[in-house]
Design a protein around this motif. Sequence first.
Motif, PDB file in Angstrom:
ATOM      1  N   SER A  31      43.367  30.118  14.066  1.00 37.09           N
ATOM      2  CA  SER A  31      43.284  28.983  12.970  1.00 37.09           C
ATOM      3  C   SER A  31      42.992  30.367  11.318  1.00 37.09           C
ATOM      4  O   SER A  31      43.256  29.479  10.417  1.00 37.09           O
ATOM      5  N   LEU A  32      42.261  31.184  11.102  1.00 40.93           N
ATOM      6  CA  LEU A  32      41.802  32.250  10.437  1.00 40.93           C
ATOM      7  C   LEU A  32      44.232  32.369   9.762  1.00 40.93           C
ATOM      8  O   LEU A  32      44.097  32.553   8.876  1.00 40.93           O
ATOM      9  N   PHE A  33      44.994  32.649  10.686  1.00 41.03           N
ATOM     10  CA  PHE A  33      46.248  32.764   9.891  1.00 41.03           C
ATOM     11  C   PHE A  33      46.415  31.267   9.533  1.00 41.03           C
ATOM     12  O   PHE A  33      47.321  31.403   8.604  1.00 41.03           O
ATOM     13  N   PHE A  34      46.571  30.401  10.092  1.00 40.41           N
ATOM     14  CA  PHE A  34      46.573  28.460   9.329  1.00 40.41           C
ATOM     15  C   PHE A  34      46.233  27.838   8.412  1.00 40.41           C
ATOM     16  O   PHE A  34      46.798  28.395   7.522  1.00 40.41           O
ATOM     17  N   SER A  35      44.713  29.230   8.185  1.00 39.32           N
ATOM     18  CA  SER A  35      44.318  28.792   6.917  1.00 39.32           C
ATOM     19  C   SER A  35      44.882  29.697   5.075  1.00 39.32           C
ATOM     20  O   SER A  35      44.906  28.936   4.452  1.00 39.32           O
ATOM     21  N   GLU A  36      45.020  31.344   5.551  1.00 33.31           N
ATOM     22  CA  GLU A  36      46.158  31.635   5.360  1.00 33.31           C
ATOM     23  C   GLU A  36      47.325  31.832   4.896  1.00 33.31           C
ATOM     24  O   GLU A  36      47.757  31.319   3.567  1.00 33.31           O
ATOM     25  N   PHE A  37      48.055  30.910   6.227  1.00 38.27           N
ATOM     26  CA  PHE A  37      49.586  30.621   5.201  1.00 38.27           C
ATOM     27  C   PHE A  37      49.204  29.709   4.653  1.00 38.27           C
ATOM     28  O   PHE A  37      50.243  29.438   3.770  1.00 38.27           O
ATOM     29  N   PHE A  38      48.420  28.043   4.807  1.00 42.23           N
ATOM     30  CA  PHE A  38      48.810  26.876   3.925  1.00 42.23           C
ATOM     31  C   PHE A  38      47.981  27.108   2.729  1.00 42.23           C
ATOM     32  O   PHE A  38      47.861  25.814   2.062  1.00 42.23           O
ATOM     33  N   SER A  39      47.248  28.418   2.894  1.00 36.83           N
ATOM     34  CA  SER A  39      45.993  28.171   1.467  1.00 36.83           C
ATOM     35  C   SER A  39      47.206  28.586   0.041  1.00 36.83           C
ATOM     36  O   SER A  39      46.362  28.013  -1.042  1.00 36.83           O
ATOM     37  N   ASN A  40      48.521  28.458   0.582  1.00 37.07           N
ATOM     38  CA  ASN A  40      49.134  29.000  -0.919  1.00 37.07           C
ATOM     39  C   ASN A  40      50.782  27.415  -0.797  1.00 37.07           C
ATOM     40  O   ASN A  40      50.472  27.085  -2.222  1.00 37.07           O
ATOM     41  N   LYS A  41      50.376  27.496   0.483  1.00 36.59           N
ATOM     42  CA  LYS A  41      51.806  26.000   0.430  1.00 36.59           C
ATOM     43  C   LYS A  41      51.115  24.754   0.003  1.00 36.59           C
ATOM     44  O   LYS A  41      51.709  23.908   0.096  1.00 36.59           O
ATOM     45  N   ASN A  42      50.024  24.553   1.120  1.00 32.05           N
ATOM     46  CA  ASN A  42      49.285  22.921   0.902  1.00 32.05           C
ATOM     47  C   ASN A  42      48.278  23.765   0.715  1.00 32.05           C
ATOM     48  O   ASN A  42      46.751  22.894   1.783  1.00 32.05           O
ATOM     49  N   PRO A  43      47.475  23.826  -0.561  1.00 34.01           N
ATOM     50  CA  PRO A  43      46.375  24.163  -0.635  1.00 34.01           C
ATOM     51  C   PRO A  43      45.193  22.976  -0.019  1.00 34.01           C
ATOM     52  O   PRO A  43      44.264  23.339   0.243  1.00 34.01           O
ATOM     53  N   ASN A  44      45.587  21.528  -0.775  1.00 32.98           N
ATOM     54  CA  ASN A  44      45.120  19.982  -0.252  1.00 32.98           C
ATOM     55  C   ASN A  44      44.547  20.132   1.227  1.00 32.98           C
ATOM     56  O   ASN A  44      43.801  19.927   1.375  1.00 32.98           O
ATOM     57  N   LEU A  45      45.908  20.133   1.810  1.00 30.56           N
ATOM     58  CA  LEU A  45      46.094  20.482   3.492  1.00 30.56           C
ATOM     59  C   LEU A  45      44.720  21.104   3.694  1.00 30.56           C
ATOM     60  O   LEU A  45      43.956  20.960   4.970  1.00 30.56           O
ATOM     61  N   ASN A  46      44.843  22.915   3.325  1.00 27.41           N
ATOM     62  CA  ASN A  46      44.781  23.870   4.117  1.00 27.41           C
ATOM     63  C   ASN A  46      42.376  23.378   3.585  1.00 27.41           C
ATOM     64  O   ASN A  46      41.924  23.653   4.488  1.00 27.41           O
ATOM     65  N   PHE A  47      42.675  22.419   2.277  1.00 26.41           N
ATOM     66  CA  PHE A  47      40.516  22.315   2.360  1.00 26.41           C
ATOM     67  C   PHE A  47      40.302  21.066   3.458  1.00 26.41           C
ATOM     68  O   PHE A  47      38.691  21.825   3.685  1.00 26.41           O
ATOM     69  N   TYR A  48      41.608  20.410   3.860  1.00 24.65           N
ATOM     70  CA  TYR A  48      40.221  18.881   4.205  1.00 24.65           C
ATOM     71  C   TYR A  48      40.454  19.311   6.174  1.00 24.65           C
ATOM     72  O   TYR A  48      39.681  18.721   6.330  1.00 24.65           O
ATOM     73  N   PHE A  49      41.536  19.901   6.592  1.00 23.69           N
ATOM     74  CA  PHE A  49      42.021  19.852   7.992  1.00 23.69           C
ATOM     75  C   PHE A  49      41.084  20.381   8.110  1.00 23.69           C
ATOM     76  O   PHE A  49      41.075  21.765   8.252  1.00 23.69           O
ATOM     77  N   PRO A  50      40.614  20.521   9.809  1.00 27.82           N
ATOM     78  CA  PRO A  50      39.826  20.893  10.720  1.00 27.82           C
ATOM     79  C   PRO A  50      40.713  22.363  10.950  1.00 27.82           C
ATOM     80  O   PRO A  50      40.476  23.130  11.684  1.00 27.82           O
ATOM     81  N   VAL A  51      42.055  22.277  11.571  1.00 22.85           N
ATOM     82  CA  VAL A  51      42.054  23.148  11.730  1.00 22.85           C
ATOM     83  C   VAL A  51      42.080  24.614  11.268  1.00 22.85           C
ATOM     84  O   VAL A  51      42.237  25.949  11.479  1.00 22.85           O
ATOM     85  N   SER A  52      42.285  24.354   9.805  1.00 25.98           N
ATOM     86  CA  SER A  52      42.352  25.333   8.676  1.00 25.98           C
ATOM     87  C   SER A  52      40.512  26.322   8.567  1.00 25.98           C
ATOM     88  O   SER A  52      40.411  26.742   7.956  1.00 25.98           O
ATOM     89  N   ARG A  53      39.522  25.314   9.089  1.00 26.65           N
ATOM     90  CA  ARG A  53      38.351  25.247   9.117  1.00 26.65           C
ATOM     91  C   ARG A  53      37.857  26.063  10.624  1.00 26.65           C
ATOM     92  O   ARG A  53      36.495  26.541  10.339  1.00 26.65           O
ATOM     93  N   PHE A  54      38.620  25.490  11.386  1.00 25.61           N
ATOM     94  CA  PHE A  54      38.062  26.221  12.972  1.00 25.61           C
ATOM     95  C   PHE A  54      37.214  27.293  12.683  1.00 25.61           C
ATOM     96  O   PHE A  54      36.162  27.764  13.900  1.00 25.61           O
ATOM     97  N   TRP A  55      38.403  28.282  11.818  1.00 19.28           N
ATOM     98  CA  TRP A  55      37.546  30.002  12.627  1.00 19.28           C
ATOM     99  C   TRP A  55      36.621  30.209  11.855  1.00 19.28           C
ATOM    100  O   TRP A  55      35.557  30.568  12.515  1.00 19.28           O
ATOM    101  N   GLU A  56      35.723  29.558  10.453  1.00 18.32           N
ATOM    102  CA  GLU A  56      34.024  29.526  10.745  1.00 18.32           C
ATOM    103  C   GLU A  56      33.601  29.129  11.142  1.00 18.32           C
ATOM    104  O   GLU A  56      32.009  29.462  11.070  1.00 18.32           O
ATOM    105  N   LEU A  57      33.396  27.643  11.806  1.00 21.59           N
ATOM    106  CA  LEU A  57      32.541  28.075  12.428  1.00 21.59           C
ATOM    107  C   LEU A  57      32.488  28.346  14.143  1.00 21.59           C
ATOM    108  O   LEU A  57      31.462  28.829  14.813  1.00 21.59           O
ATOM    109  N   LEU A  58      34.000  29.133  14.511  1.00 24.89           N
ATOM    110  CA  LEU A  58      34.010  29.894  16.311  1.00 24.89           C
ATOM    111  C   LEU A  58      33.569  31.891  15.421  1.00 24.89           C
ATOM    112  O   LEU A  58      33.202  32.044  16.343  1.00 24.89           O
TER     113      LEU A  58
END
Length: 261
Positions: free
Chosen positions: A101-128
């Motif tokens: 999940s952390l890798f997903f959020s890092e990868f999409f942080s500059n490629k698609n910041p909006n998707l990265n902000f809202y989608f659960p996959v890039s947020r799960f590491w914070e809850l995990l």
Amino acid sequence: PALLFVMLASLPLAWTYLLPDDFMDFAKSLLYSLGFSSNFYFYFTGLEYGAVSGLLKPLLHTWSLGVEEQFYIIFPLIFVSGFFLFKKNLKNYILVMFFLSLFFSEFFSNKNPNLNFYFPVSRFWELLAGSILSYLEIKKGHRGKNTSLNSFLPSIGILLVIHSIFFFNDQMYHPSLLTISPIIGVCLIIWFSDKNEIVTKILSSKIFVGIGLISYSLYLWHYPILAFDKISDFSEDDFFKKLIIVFLIISCSICSYYLVE
């Protein structure tokens, strides 16, 4: 119930102050919020969270409730399957999910910041991160017991949280590796908290415990009230009226906690 109450209270204000198209948008966001999927709605409507237009969306803050509820639904299913398949390596299984999940959020942080902000996959590491702490506490039967570490690591944790408040900005990629520090900070506070340590004493004081109790209601009320205040120009350049708004948010939160929650 508290969320539903805030939505019902927001309806007459939306009817009064929003233009027809904006009211339709509000109605849609309300329906998506009821289904805990407003994060997808705001993403697919192209709304940037940090944009000025977002300040006029009374229910924009419900995106995070969507992410949390999606986590509560999806994670147990993944966890149960992992429990049967990797019972002896359950800790590693959770860690793999965390880092994916952390890798997903890092990868999409500059490629698609909006998707990265809202989608659960890039947020799960914070809850995990919390799930990992919970797992360790269950396995060990306790949290950190090292007296030396307990004496200073909560202070390091609170400094990391305070640093994020003052130095994070809208130009930073978030979530990403850059924004991991407050998560680490909270984990340090939780794991190494000790009744004799200063940060634990402060956070255990009545005022902080009280804020903690009303924090969910405070979270629910603050954004709609601030949004309608901005839409109506009620407190524009008026310090006294801004104090009224702060008082209203806190009062609604206290009433909501005791009467609804």
